[in-house]
Design an enzyme around this catalytic site. Structure first.
Site, PDB file in Angstrom:
ATOM      1  N   LYS A 268       0.855  -1.197   0.000  1.00  0.00           N
ATOM      2  CA  LYS A 268       0.000   0.000   0.000  1.00  0.00           C
ATOM      3  C   LYS A 268       0.890   1.247   0.000  1.00  0.00           C
ATOM      4  O   LYS A 268       1.720   1.428   0.882  1.00  0.00           O
ATOM      5  CB  LYS A 268      -0.907  -0.015   1.244  1.00  0.00           C
ATOM      6  CG  LYS A 268      -1.690   1.280   1.473  1.00  0.00           C
ATOM      7  CD  LYS A 268      -2.654   1.168   2.667  1.00  0.00           C
ATOM      8  CE  LYS A 268      -3.274   2.515   3.029  1.00  0.00           C
ATOM      9  NZ  LYS A 268      -4.193   2.437   4.192  1.00  0.00           N
ATOM     10  N   ASP A 273      -2.691  10.002   4.005  1.00  0.00           N
ATOM     11  CA  ASP A 273      -4.096   9.613   4.106  1.00  0.00           C
ATOM     12  C   ASP A 273      -4.835  10.582   5.025  1.00  0.00           C
ATOM     13  O   ASP A 273      -4.807  10.441   6.249  1.00  0.00           O
ATOM     14  CB  ASP A 273      -4.198   8.172   4.653  1.00  0.00           C
ATOM     15  CG  ASP A 273      -5.643   7.716   4.789  1.00  0.00           C
ATOM     16  OD1 ASP A 273      -6.538   8.386   4.228  1.00  0.00           O
ATOM     17  OD2 ASP A 273      -5.870   6.659   5.437  1.00  0.00           O
ATOM     18  N   LYS A 280     -10.359  12.559   8.418  1.00  0.00           N
ATOM     19  CA  LYS A 280      -9.942  12.097   9.742  1.00  0.00           C
ATOM     20  C   LYS A 280      -9.920  13.269  10.713  1.00  0.00           C
ATOM     21  O   LYS A 280      -9.734  14.414  10.287  1.00  0.00           O
ATOM     22  CB  LYS A 280      -8.520  11.525   9.664  1.00  0.00           C
ATOM     23  CG  LYS A 280      -8.396  10.187   8.967  1.00  0.00           C
ATOM     24  CD  LYS A 280      -6.947   9.715   8.958  1.00  0.00           C
ATOM     25  CE  LYS A 280      -6.796   8.375   8.255  1.00  0.00           C
ATOM     26  NZ  LYS A 280      -7.484   7.259   8.933  1.00  0.00           N
ATOM     27  N   ASP A 291       1.489   6.177   5.748  1.00  0.00           N
ATOM     28  CA  ASP A 291       0.530   5.212   5.200  1.00  0.00           C
ATOM     29  C   ASP A 291       1.052   4.539   3.925  1.00  0.00           C
ATOM     30  O   ASP A 291       0.330   3.789   3.288  1.00  0.00           O
ATOM     31  CB  ASP A 291      -0.814   5.926   4.939  1.00  0.00           C
ATOM     32  CG  ASP A 291      -2.011   5.011   5.088  1.00  0.00           C
ATOM     33  OD1 ASP A 291      -1.868   3.937   5.723  1.00  0.00           O
ATOM     34  OD2 ASP A 291      -3.085   5.355   4.562  1.00  0.00           O
ATOM     35  N   ASP A 350     -12.226   6.976   3.637  1.00  0.00           N
ATOM     36  CA  ASP A 350     -11.048   6.698   4.472  1.00  0.00           C
ATOM     37  C   ASP A 350     -10.647   5.222   4.395  1.00  0.00           C
ATOM     38  O   ASP A 350      -9.559   4.854   4.827  1.00  0.00           O
ATOM     39  CB  ASP A 350     -11.342   7.113   5.921  1.00  0.00           C
ATOM     40  CG  ASP A 350     -10.085   7.261   6.747  1.00  0.00           C
ATOM     41  OD1 ASP A 350      -8.986   7.216   6.159  1.00  0.00           O
ATOM     42  OD2 ASP A 350     -10.204   7.423   7.974  1.00  0.00           O
ATOM     43  N   GLU A 352      -9.461   3.655   2.000  1.00  0.00           N
ATOM     44  CA  GLU A 352      -8.894   3.809   0.654  1.00  0.00           C
ATOM     45  C   GLU A 352      -7.815   2.780   0.348  1.00  0.00           C
ATOM     46  O   GLU A 352      -7.590   2.454  -0.817  1.00  0.00           O
ATOM     47  CB  GLU A 352      -8.330   5.232   0.492  1.00  0.00           C
ATOM     48  CG  GLU A 352      -6.902   5.448   1.018  1.00  0.00           C
ATOM     49  CD  GLU A 352      -6.730   5.186   2.503  1.00  0.00           C
ATOM     50  OE1 GLU A 352      -7.716   5.283   3.245  1.00  0.00           O
ATOM     51  OE2 GLU A 352      -5.601   4.872   2.927  1.00  0.00           O
ATOM     52  N   ARG A 354      -7.644  -0.408   0.910  1.00  0.00           N
ATOM     53  CA  ARG A 354      -8.165  -1.640   0.311  1.00  0.00           C
ATOM     54  C   ARG A 354      -8.533  -1.430  -1.160  1.00  0.00           C
ATOM     55  O   ARG A 354      -8.527  -2.374  -1.942  1.00  0.00           O
ATOM     56  CB  ARG A 354      -9.342  -2.166   1.153  1.00  0.00           C
ATOM     57  CG  ARG A 354     -10.533  -1.270   1.206  1.00  0.00           C
ATOM     58  CD  ARG A 354     -11.485  -1.648   2.348  1.00  0.00           C
ATOM     59  NE  ARG A 354     -11.011  -1.142   3.640  1.00  0.00           N
ATOM     60  CZ  ARG A 354     -11.598  -1.396   4.810  1.00  0.00           C
ATOM     61  NH1 ARG A 354     -12.682  -2.152   4.861  1.00  0.00           N
ATOM     62  NH2 ARG A 354     -11.103  -0.905   5.931  1.00  0.00           N
TER      63      ARG A 354
HETATM   64  N1  BES Z   1      -4.462   4.226   6.944  1.00  0.00           N
HETATM   65  C1  BES Z   1      -5.606   3.927   7.711  1.00  0.00           C
HETATM   66  C2  BES Z   1      -5.371   2.862   8.784  1.00  0.00           C
HETATM   67  C3  BES Z   1      -4.405   3.187   9.885  1.00  0.00           C
HETATM   68  C4  BES Z   1      -4.874   3.604  11.115  1.00  0.00           C
HETATM   69  C5  BES Z   1      -3.052   3.014   9.723  1.00  0.00           C
HETATM   70  C6  BES Z   1      -3.990   3.859  12.142  1.00  0.00           C
HETATM   71  C7  BES Z   1      -2.150   3.287  10.746  1.00  0.00           C
HETATM   72  C8  BES Z   1      -2.637   3.705  11.959  1.00  0.00           C
HETATM   73  C9  BES Z   1      -6.733   3.432   6.815  1.00  0.00           C
HETATM   74  O1  BES Z   1      -6.747   3.917   5.519  1.00  0.00           O
HETATM   75  C10 BES Z   1      -8.016   3.834   7.448  1.00  0.00           C
HETATM   76  O2  BES Z   1      -8.258   5.008   7.544  1.00  0.00           O
HETATM   77  N2  BES Z   1      -8.807   2.873   7.870  1.00  0.00           N
HETATM   78  C11 BES Z   1     -10.046   3.134   8.503  1.00  0.00           C
HETATM   79  C12 BES Z   1     -11.061   2.175   7.956  1.00  0.00           C
HETATM   80  C13 BES Z   1     -12.473   2.519   8.339  1.00  0.00           C
HETATM   81  C14 BES Z   1     -12.923   3.774   7.611  1.00  0.00           C
HETATM   82  C15 BES Z   1     -13.359   1.376   7.965  1.00  0.00           C
HETATM   83  C16 BES Z   1      -9.855   2.906  10.013  1.00  0.00           C
HETATM   84  O3  BES Z   1      -9.118   1.985  10.380  1.00  0.00           O
HETATM   85  O4  BES Z   1     -10.401   3.681  10.768  1.00  0.00           O
HETATM   86 ZN    ZN Z   2      -4.878   4.543   4.797  1.00  0.00          ZN
HETATM   87 ZN    ZN Z   3      -7.838   5.759   5.375  1.00  0.00          ZN
END
Ligand code: BES
Ligand code: ZN
Ligand code: ZN
Length: 499
Positions: A268, A273, A280, A291, A350, A352, A354
Site C-alpha cells: 500500500k 491519508d 480524519k 501510510d 477513508d 482507501e 483496500r
Molecule cells: N491508513 C488507515 C489505517 C491506519 C490507522 C493506519 C492507524 C495506521 C494507523 C486506513 O486507511 C483507514 O483510515 N482505515 C479506517 C477504515 C475505516 C474507515 C473502515 C480505520 O481503520 O479507521
Molecule cells: Zn490509509
Molecule cells: Zn484511510
C-alpha cells in the site's frame, strides 16, 4: 559506518567502547562467556559487583555502562542483558547489541567492538550471532536526522571480534547479509519517516527507478492514462482528490527458473491519508504520512532480494497515491469499478487502502503472478486488536502462511495469524454494488482483509496488516522511534526460503 568482523581479543582492542553480555542468573546457573569473565577480571570485578548489588540482572534489553578507568584499552564497557539462560535467541542478541551500541553512543563513543554474543553453551550459532549483532547495531543506531541541524555523535567504526576457533569467512558472510538487510530496513524507515510533502507518489516512483538501476531490478511506472486503459477504477478513485499524480510502481527480479510463477509483493503506497471526504480528526493525522509503509517495505525488500541475488522470480507492485479531499475527490455513496470488473460502493473514503490494493491484486492476478503477498497499514482495528508489536496475518493458503510465519520468526518480526471466516463476508455486501468498502462496527481488520481477498481471487494469498507495527513511538532494542521498516526482513526470508 564501517562494520566488519575480524579475529581479535576484546580485552586488547583499542576502541571507545566495548560490548559484553550476560544472562539472567548467570552467576547461579549460567556459563559466563570468556569475554565477560576476562573483562570482569581486568575491571577488578566491577561487573560481578553490578550483579551482587542488584544494579543489573541480565534481563533482555537491560544495559549498564561502566567506565574502564584505564584498566582496559577501551574507555567504556556496555554490559548487556540477554535474558534467561538457555533461552537466548537471535532476537535477544539483536536487541542487546542495539541497546549496547545506543548506550555507548550516548557516552560519545565513536568506535565500538563486540565479541560474538550469546554463542556460549545453549546459545545460538556463530553466524546467527554475527548477523544479529550486525542488524542490532545498524538498526538500533538508526536515526532520521535529514532535517535537523544539531550535531549528534555518530558511531563510525564497529568491529565484531571472533576467536581463533571460529571460521572468519562464515562469520563475514553472515555480517554481509546482516548489512544488506539492515540497510534495506533503514531504507524503508527513511521513506516512512520522510514527510509527505517530500515522499509523494512521484518521489516514490523516482526513488524506485534509481534503486532499480543501482541494484539491477527491472522497473517501470504505470501513469494515470495507462491506469485508465487498464480499468484501475479503484486506485484512480482514491487519486481524484489530490493534485499529485498517482503512480503504479513495478519492480521485478527474475532469477528463478524459466516458467516458474512470479511471486507478487504488493505494498500500500498512500503517501498521505487525510481520509478524503470522510476526513480524519486532525489529532494524529500527521502520522498518516506513514501510510505508504507497506509500499516502502516492498521496495526495500526488492532491493535486498536483488542485492543478495536470490534465485527466484519476484515482482513488487506499489499502487501509490495521496488520499485528499480536493474538489474532484471521490465521495461516500459513489460506485466505482476495480480492474477485475467488481463494482464497489464507497461507504467511507477513508477505507482507501483496500481500494488501492484491489487494483494491484487484480493486476497481479491478471498477469499470472502467484502467490500474492500484500503489506498494508490497513486498519486502526488491527492496531486495537494486536497493539504495536504484532502485525496481523491473513491468508487463504495453509502451506503458504506456514512458510510466511516461519520466515517471520527467522527475521525476528512478530506476526499473529488472524481468521478469515466466510461468515463475515456478508458484512461487506452492498445492496447496490458487488461489494462495499466498509463492513460494520466489529471485526474491522477481518472485514478489511476479506474485502482485499475478493481481489486475490483463488490465488494463494497473504495479507499483512501493519497499521500497528509500521511505526512506533519509542526506542526498544533494534526498533527505534518512527517508521520501523517492518516487514522487510520477513519478506526477504520468505523469498529466500522459496529460492
Ligand atoms: N491508513 C488507515 C489505517 C491506519 C490507522 C493506519 C492507524 C495506521 C494507523 C486506513 O486507511 C483507514 O483510515 N482505515 C479506517 C477504515 C475505516 C474507515 C473502515 C480505520 O481503520 O479507521
Ligand atoms: Zn490509509
Ligand atoms: Zn484511510
Amino acid at each position: 559506518m564501517n562494520l566488519s568482523a575480524q579475529q581479535g581479543d576484546i580485552t586488547k582492542i583499542t576502541t571507545d567502547g566495548i560490548i559484553v553480555s550476560l544472562c539472567e542468573e548467570a552467576e547461579r546457573n549460567g556459563v559466563p562467556t570468556s569475554a565477560l569473565v576476562q573483562v570482569d577480571k581486568l575491571l577488578s570485578g566491577a561487573i560481578s559487583a553490578l550483579l551482587d548489588n542488584r544494579a543489573m540482572k541480565g534481563k533482555a534489553r537491560e544495559v549498564v555502562v561502566v567506565p574502564t578507568l584505564g584498566k582496559l584499552p577501551s574507555r567504556m564497557v556496555a554490559v548487556c542483558g540477554l535474558g534467561r539462560t538457555g533461552q537466548v535467541t537471535s532476537d535477544s542478541v539483536r536487541d542487546a547489541a542495539a541497546e549496547g551500541a545506543r548506550a555507548l553512543r550516548k557516552m560519545g563513543c565513536k568506535s565500538i567492538a563486540t565479541p560474538l554474543l550469546g554463542t556460549g553453551a545453549e546459545g545460538i550459532e556463530v553466524g546467527e550471532s554475527a548477523r544479529a549483532i550486525t542488524e542490532g547495531i545498524l538498526l538500533g543506531l538508526y536515526e532520521f536526522t535529514k532535517y535537523k541541524a544539531s550535531e549528534t555523535t555518530e558511531v563510525e567504526d564497529v568491529t565484531i571480534l571472533t576467536t581463533p576457533e571460529v571460521r572468519l569467512d562464515a562469520v563475514s558472510t553472515s555480517v554481509d547479509e546482516g548489512i544488506v538487510l539492515s540497510e534495506s530496513t533503514c531504507l524503508a524507515r527513511d521513506m516512512g519517516n520522510e514527510p509527505s510533502n517530500y515522499m509523494t507518489p512521484t518521489r516514490m516512483a523516482e526513488m524506485s527507478l534509481d534503486l532499480a538501476s543501482k541494484y539491477g531490478l527491472a522497473a517501470s511506472v504505470i501513469e494515470r492514462d495507462e491506469m485508465e486503459t487498464l480499468g484501475m477504477g479503484a486506485l484512480l478513485a482514491v487519486a481524484r482528490g489530490s493534485a499529485e499524480p498517482p503512480k503504479f510502481i513495478k519492480l521485478s527480479h527474475s532469477r528463478g527458473s524459466v516458467g516458474t510463477a512470479h511471486m507478487a509483493l504488493v505494498g500500500k503506497g498512500i503517501t498521505f491519508d487525510s481520509g478524503g471526504i470522510s476526513i480524519k480528526p486532525s489529532e494524529g493525522m500527521s502520522d498518516m504520512k506513514g501510510d505508504m509503509a507497506g509500499g516502502a517495505s516492498v521496495i526495500a525488500a526488492m532491493c535486498a532480494i536483488a542485492r543478495m541475488g536470490l534465485n527466484t522470480n519476484v515482482t513488487g507492485l506499489i499502487p501509490a497515491t495521496e488520499n485528499l479531499p480536493g474538489g474532484k475527490a471521490f465521495k461516500p455513496g459513489d460506485i466505482i469499478r476495480a480492474m477485475n470488473g467488481k463494482s464497489i460502493e464507497i461507504i467511507s473514503t477513508d477505507a482507501e487502502g483496500r481500494l488501492a490494493l484491489a487494483d494491484a491484486l487484480s493486476y497481479a492476478n491478471k498477469n499470472g503472478m502467484s502467490p500474492l503477498i500484500d503489506i498494508a497499514t490497513l486498519t486502526g482495528a488491527c492496531k486495537v486488536a494486536l497493539g504495536s508489536l504484532y502485525s496481523g496475518v491473513f491468508s487463504n493458503d495453509e502451506a503458504l502462511v506456514g512458510r510466511f510465519m516461519d520466515a517471520s520468526v527467522r527475521a525476528g518480526e512478530k506476526m499473529w495469524r488472524m481468521p478469515l471466516p466466510e461468515e463475515y463476508k456478508e458484512m461487506n455486501s452492498s445492496p447496490v454494488a458487488d461489494v462495499k468498502n466498509v463492513g460494520n462496527r466489529y471485526g474491522g481488520a477481518i472485514t478489511a482483509a476479506l474485502f482485499v481477498g475478493e481481489f486475490a481471487g483463488g490465488t494463494p494469498w497473504i495479507h499483512v496488516d501493519i497499521a500497528g507495527t509500521g511505526d512506533t513511538t519509542k526506542d526498544g532494542g533494534a526498533t527505534v522511534k518512527g517508521a520501523t521498516g517492518v516487514p522487510v526482513r520477513t519478506l526477504y526470508e520468505l523469498v529466500k526460503g522459496a529460492s
